[in-house]
Each structure stands twice: as structure tokens, then as C-alpha cells.
Design a protein around this motif. Structure first.
Motif, PDB file in Angstrom:
ATOM      1  N   ARG A  17       0.837  -1.200   0.000  1.00 31.59           N
ATOM      2  CA  ARG A  17       0.000   0.000   0.000  1.00 31.59           C
ATOM      3  C   ARG A  17       0.869   1.246   0.000  1.00 31.59           C
ATOM      4  O   ARG A  17       1.911   1.298   0.632  1.00 31.59           O
ATOM      5  CB  ARG A  17      -0.886  -0.009   1.242  1.00 31.59           C
ATOM      6  CG  ARG A  17      -1.766   1.218   1.368  1.00 31.59           C
ATOM      7  CD  ARG A  17      -2.857   1.064   2.389  1.00 31.59           C
ATOM      8  NE  ARG A  17      -2.360   0.892   3.735  1.00 31.59           N
ATOM      9  CZ  ARG A  17      -3.052   1.218   4.819  1.00 31.59           C
ATOM     10  NH1 ARG A  17      -4.260   1.729   4.700  1.00 31.59           N
ATOM     11  NH2 ARG A  17      -2.558   1.032   6.012  1.00 31.59           N
ATOM     12  N   TYR A  18       0.406   2.243  -0.736  1.00 32.46           N
ATOM     13  CA  TYR A  18       0.980   3.589  -0.702  1.00 32.46           C
ATOM     14  C   TYR A  18      -0.027   4.503  -0.017  1.00 32.46           C
ATOM     15  O   TYR A  18      -1.227   4.416  -0.274  1.00 32.46           O
ATOM     16  CB  TYR A  18       1.184   4.156  -2.112  1.00 32.46           C
ATOM     17  CG  TYR A  18       2.219   3.480  -2.973  1.00 32.46           C
ATOM     18  CD1 TYR A  18       3.569   3.762  -2.819  1.00 32.46           C
ATOM     19  CD2 TYR A  18       1.839   2.598  -3.979  1.00 32.46           C
ATOM     20  CE1 TYR A  18       4.516   3.176  -3.648  1.00 32.46           C
ATOM     21  CE2 TYR A  18       2.787   2.003  -4.805  1.00 32.46           C
ATOM     22  CZ  TYR A  18       4.115   2.294  -4.631  1.00 32.46           C
ATOM     23  OH  TYR A  18       5.051   1.714  -5.449  1.00 32.46           O
ATOM     24  N   ILE A  19       0.463   5.407   0.818  1.00 33.14           N
ATOM     25  CA  ILE A  19      -0.358   6.450   1.411  1.00 33.14           C
ATOM     26  C   ILE A  19       0.358   7.768   1.105  1.00 33.14           C
ATOM     27  O   ILE A  19       1.540   7.926   1.428  1.00 33.14           O
ATOM     28  CB  ILE A  19      -0.512   6.272   2.932  1.00 33.14           C
ATOM     29  CG1 ILE A  19      -1.123   4.914   3.248  1.00 33.14           C
ATOM     30  CG2 ILE A  19      -1.350   7.403   3.530  1.00 33.14           C
ATOM     31  CD1 ILE A  19      -1.036   4.512   4.708  1.00 33.14           C
ATOM     32  N   VAL A  20      -0.342   8.687   0.458  1.00 37.65           N
ATOM     33  CA  VAL A  20       0.281   9.922  -0.009  1.00 37.65           C
ATOM     34  C   VAL A  20      -0.392  11.127   0.639  1.00 37.65           C
ATOM     35  O   VAL A  20      -1.615  11.247   0.634  1.00 37.65           O
ATOM     36  CB  VAL A  20       0.161  10.038  -1.546  1.00 37.65           C
ATOM     37  CG1 VAL A  20       0.884  11.274  -2.042  1.00 37.65           C
ATOM     38  CG2 VAL A  20       0.670   8.783  -2.228  1.00 37.65           C
ATOM     39  N   LYS A  21       0.410  12.027   1.201  1.00 36.56           N
ATOM     40  CA  LYS A  21      -0.095  13.277   1.767  1.00 36.56           C
ATOM     41  C   LYS A  21       0.984  14.341   1.629  1.00 36.56           C
ATOM     42  O   LYS A  21       2.052  14.241   2.245  1.00 36.56           O
ATOM     43  CB  LYS A  21      -0.479  13.092   3.233  1.00 36.56           C
ATOM     44  CG  LYS A  21      -1.063  14.317   3.874  1.00 36.56           C
ATOM     45  CD  LYS A  21      -2.403  14.667   3.261  1.00 36.56           C
ATOM     46  CE  LYS A  21      -3.012  15.854   3.967  1.00 36.56           C
ATOM     47  NZ  LYS A  21      -4.144  16.397   3.281  1.00 36.56           N
TER      48      LYS A  21
END
Length: 120
Positions: free
Chosen positions: A72-76
Motif C-alpha cells: 500500500r501507498y499512502i500519499v499526503k
């Protein structure tokens, strides 16, 4: 997703591709010259591309068949969190997480969390 976030996600995907295929290219194309890379569980800190390259050469010599798969990638904003599974470092797959901070398309800060390569 903002344009910055989209660009950072694409840069993280390039990081994964090069980690699996060409460690020297990964260091040169994905990390800023003055990057900081820290193994958060051990506190081991690498400063700059040259220290990171030396570690990558040691790892490739010891574990030439290593491969990372992204769960999983989480981008912020300027941060991409990468949850992954790495095979080829230990007798069993190693689950880990990296928090990558980007500036101008390059990783300036890499905080990696995971078990040591022994798998213990």
C-alpha cells in the motif's frame, strides 16, 4: 490528489522499480545528494548518497535476489508512506514500512521501519 502528491507517488513507484532492478540507479535517481536515511528500529543513520550507496552494495552482495512488493501507498503532501513485503533478505518475507519525504522529486528523508534482515 494534488499535482505534488501525484508526482511524489510516481517518484515512489520509480524508487520501488529501481530498488528491485538497479540499486545504484535508485540511489542516484531517487535520493537527494544530502538525503538522510534512518533505520528507525535500530537508529542507524546514513547521511548522503555515498553512505546509502555503500550500504546498498553490501546488501546486494549479501542478498542479490531481494525483491520488494508494495502492499500500500499512502500519499499526503510531500510524504509517501510505503507498506511493503521484502523477500530474499531473510528465510521468511519481511514486512516493513518506509516514510519517504520528497523535495523537488527526490527523497530527502527516508525513515524505514522493519525487522532486521535476519528476520528475527
Amino acid at each position: 490528489m494534488t499535482p505534488e502528491e501525484t508526482a511524489n507517488l510516481e517518484a515512489a513507484k520509480q524508487w520501488l522499480k529501481l530498488w528491485n532492478e538497479a540499486a545504484d540507479d535508485m540511489v542516484d535517481k531517487c535520493y537527494a545528494e544530502d538525503c538522510m536515511v534512518e533505520a528507525m528500529l535500530s537508529g542507524h543513520l546514513l547521511k548522503g548518497r555515498e553512505e546509502l550507496r555503500a550500504l546498498e552494495h553490501q546488501m546486494m552482495a549479501a542478498t542479490p535476489d531481494r525483491k520488494m512488493e508494495i502492499n500500500r501507498y499512502i500519499v499526503k503532501g510531500d510524504i509517501v508512506v510505503v507498506e511493503c513485503t521484502v523477500v530474499g533478505l531473510a528465510p521468511v518475507p519481511v514486512k516493513s514500512c518506509a516514510i519517504l519525504t520528497f523535495k523537488d522529486g527526490l527523497i530527502i528523508n527516508d525513515h524505514s521501519y522493519g525487522a532486521p534482515p535476519s528476520g528475527e
